[in-house]
Design a protein around this motif. Structure first.
Motif, short mmCIF file in Angstrom:
data_model
loop_
_atom_site.label_atom_id
_atom_site.label_comp_id
_atom_site.label_asym_id
_atom_site.label_seq_id
_atom_site.Cartn_x
_atom_site.Cartn_y
_atom_site.Cartn_z
N ARG A 45 13.86 -51.12 7.11
CA ARG A 45 14.21 -50.64 8.45
C ARG A 45 13.80 -49.19 8.65
O ARG A 45 13.85 -48.38 7.72
N THR A 46 13.44 -48.87 9.89
CA THR A 46 13.16 -47.48 10.24
C THR A 46 14.35 -46.84 10.95
O THR A 46 14.30 -45.65 11.27
N PHE A 47 15.39 -47.62 11.21
CA PHE A 47 16.59 -47.09 11.86
C PHE A 47 17.77 -47.94 11.42
O PHE A 47 17.61 -49.06 10.92
N ASN A 48 18.99 -47.41 11.59
CA ASN A 48 20.21 -48.14 11.29
C ASN A 48 20.14 -48.77 9.90
O ASN A 48 20.22 -49.98 9.74
N PHE A 106 8.95 -46.75 -7.87
CA PHE A 106 9.93 -46.33 -6.87
C PHE A 106 10.56 -47.54 -6.19
O PHE A 106 9.86 -48.47 -5.79
N ASN A 107 11.88 -47.53 -6.08
CA ASN A 107 12.63 -48.61 -5.44
C ASN A 107 13.29 -48.05 -4.19
O ASN A 107 14.17 -47.19 -4.27
N VAL A 108 12.87 -48.54 -3.03
CA VAL A 108 13.37 -48.01 -1.75
C VAL A 108 14.85 -48.30 -1.60
O VAL A 108 15.64 -47.44 -1.20
N ARG A 160 6.48 -44.41 13.25
CA ARG A 160 7.48 -43.76 12.41
C ARG A 160 7.10 -43.84 10.94
O ARG A 160 6.64 -44.87 10.47
N LYS A 161 7.30 -42.74 10.24
CA LYS A 161 7.03 -42.69 8.81
C LYS A 161 8.14 -41.90 8.13
O LYS A 161 8.75 -41.01 8.73
N HIS A 162 8.39 -42.26 6.89
CA HIS A 162 9.39 -41.56 6.09
C HIS A 162 8.75 -41.24 4.75
O HIS A 162 8.61 -42.11 3.89
N THR A 163 8.32 -40.01 4.57
CA THR A 163 7.63 -39.59 3.36
C THR A 163 8.63 -39.06 2.35
O THR A 163 9.47 -38.21 2.68
#
Length: 256
Positions: A168-171, A153-155, A138-141
């Motif tokens: 996290r990649t979910f929830n 950049f601050n996630v 899983r990736k989030h670009t």
């Protein structure tokens, strides 16, 4: 006759005191006080004169090899860390230094493996990741306007979530959702206690992850130092930067 002369009381010569009108100037200076003050003044004067002569006769092209192993800190000449390390190796011996480096490397690797296993146990107990294989795919670009924005950049700020949940990649709930859940759970003491335990677990896991990264950098430095102390001609192609060790290139040697 001499005994009679000693028996007669002699006049006691007293030192002259400071006049009352000059009492505000302190104790009256005597000859021995003046002599000491004059000697100290001339000693300082001679020292200043000698320094001025050195400055006047100084050669701007003067060079000593000791200059490469020293630096000026707070106005004082001190040896560099590399020079101190060379002196230590010369006193102790290269074989002893290699044994010490090997022991340090083994200890760092042991601590890194221990923390990595602890992180895995915390992840499984907190259900932080459902499946490692899926999480890697899983990736989030996210596209930004400039490189400077990407570097800063601050996630957590971008997704409006807690720093513990940014990876996290979910929830990935928002801060408002987390606050609402906390308010709903405030009526039950057991749920609040469970939330605190979960938060402490996330915090410990993040700290151990950071420690694993630091130990990996320390391991890389120790491995590089061990290789540099070995045989073979080499040259540095890149200096150490951003916590990473320096890079060396060894000369190829024909086998056989």
């Amino acid at each position: 006759m001499s005994s009679l002369r000693n028996a007669v009381k002699r006049v006691t010569h007293k030192e002259r005191a400071q006049p009352q009108s000059r009492a505000h100037l302190g104790i009256l200076e005597k000859k021995k006080d003046y002599r000491g003050r004059a000697q100290d003044y001339h000693r300082k004067e001679a020292r200043i004169k000698a320094i001025q002569e050195k400055v006047a006769m100084r050669n701007p092209d003067e060079f000593y090899f000791g200059m490469k192993n020293a630096q000026v800190l707070d106005g004082k000449h001190r040896k560099t860390l590399e020079a101190k390390q060379k002196e230590f190796e010369a006193d102790v011996g290269l074989d002893t230094v290699r044994i010490m480096k090997t022991q340090d490397l083994g200890y760092v690797r042991m601590q890194k493996q221990r923390d990595a296993k602890k992180v895995e146990r915390l992840q499984s107990s907190l259900h932080f990741l459902a499946d490692n294989s899926e999480s890697k795919k899983r990736k989030h670009t996210i596209f930004v306007e400039s490189r400077q924005v990407a570097e800063n950049f601050n996630v957590a700020e971008h997704f409006d979530t807690l720093p513990e949940l940014a990876g996290r990649t979910f929830n990935r709930p928002r801060k408002q959702t987390v606050q609402e859940i906390a308010l709903r759970a405030s009526g039950s003491g057991s749920e609040v206690g469970e939330a605190r335990i979960r938060g402490a677990g996330y915090k410990e896991m993040e700290e151990r992850k950071e420690r694993v990264q630091k130990l990996e950098r320390a391991e890389a430095h120790l491995v590089t130092e061990k290789l540099v102390q070995g045989k073979g001609r080499k040259r540095k192609i890149k200096a150490a930067e951003n916590g990473q060790p320096a890079q060396y290139k060894w000369r190829r040697k024909r086998q056989g």
